[in-house]
Design an enzyme around this catalytic site. Structure first.
Site, PDB file in Angstrom:
ATOM      1  CB  ALA A  78       6.228  -5.533  -6.235  1.00  0.00           C
ATOM      2  CE  LYS A  79       0.685  -0.081  -7.486  1.00  0.00           C
ATOM      3  NZ  LYS A  79       0.535   1.326  -7.559  1.00  0.00           N
TER       4      LYS A  79
END
Ligand code: GLU
Length: 283
Positions: A244-245
């Site tokens: 994920a970011k």
């Protein structure tokens, strides 16, 4: 053949993005085809110019070159509005005045592939009530999924190398196609732009395979061509969860700053060789 990589400029690109971009780029170049970049920046509240520049720098570091200038969804709002208007004139979308809290409260929520399924509260409102409330209430526009499916016809699409799939967009319920702060949803903007750009092959993560059912439906409704799709495995971290970011260690910026060789990384990714601690998994 023409394919694309379409980052949303809402954070740093990570190894998962690199995998997706490298696969699409390699497929295009191997076929002597085109490869374009599209900046998916319709969400004005979350998109940042700094992430656009950083994403392009990351891609260049990977040795990924693209054709033409990057395309920006924020420049296409007129096309999205026109498509929404067409669907509206055919009675296939309706305004929804529910707040998130209304929806949460009304749901012993059945969940579909894209989250809670909207219970349809605003679907039966009369035209008079709609007109009255549209004037002064916040609203979004939802696709009347049952009606849309009834008029759409054949919803077949093809997963590369695996043959036909039959779209089941009903499982998503009445998806949002536009709201005030985002004048087109991901589904609408992505479908319209892939067609406008002449994309023949969509290569993207398998987390989006269910969305393809909605995209196929929109193609049928708006008389757009259907690309060939390839949904690839997702890059996961040591915990087995997809990146994920927030996974800063896997960001391309940090790999670059640590002195990594971007071109070698891209070649390894295309060959399915991942850095230690990462793996590819189908969701
Ligand atoms: N902007 C979308 C994303 O980053 C693109 C998805 C797609 O390739 O259709 O998830």
């Amino acid at each position: 053949m023409l394919t694309r990589f379409a980052p949303s400029p809402t954070g740093d690109l990570h190894l998962g993005h690199a995998y997706s971009a490298a696969l699409a780029h390699a497929a295009a170049r191997a076929a002597g085809g085109g490869f374009r970049i599209r900046i998916d920046d319709i969400d004005g509240s979350r998109s940042r110019e700094a992430f656009v520049a950083a994403s392009l720098a990351d891609l260049a570091w990977l040795g990924i070159d693209w054709d033409g200038d990057p395309i920006r969804q924020s420049a296409h709002l007129g096309a999205y509005a026109a498509a929404l208007e067409e669907l509206r004139s055919r009675g296939l979308v309706y305004p929804c005045f529910c707040t998130r809290a209304d929806i949460a409260a009304s749901l012993a929520a059945p969940h579909g592939p894209s989250g809670a399924i909207y219970p349809g509260t605003c679907r039966p409102l009369s035209e008079a009530e709609r007109a009255r409330r549209l004037a002064d209430e916040q609203h979004c526009w939802r696709l009347d999924m049952a009606r849309a499916v009834a008029v759409a016809g054949d919803l077949r699409w093809e997963e590369a190398g695996q043959g036909p799939r039959f779209a089941d967009p009903l499982a998503h319920g009445d998806v949002v196609l536009a709201r005030k702060d985002a004048p087109a949803s991901y589904h609408l903007a992505s479908t319209l732009d892939d067609a406008a750009m002449g994309v023949t092959h969509v290569i993207r993560g398998a987390d989006l395979v269910a969305s393809t059912d909605v995209h196929r439906l929109l193609q049928a409704l708006l008389a757009l061509p259907t690309p060939l799709y390839r949904h690839h495995a997702l890059v996961c971290g040591a915990d087995g969860k997809r990146l994920a970011k927030r996974d800063a260690a896997a960001s391309l910026a940090s790999l670059r700053e640590a002195g990594g060789d971007g071109r070698a990384l891209a070649a390894d990714l295309v060959a399915g060789r991942l850095p230690t601690g990462y793996s590819l998994q189908m969701p």
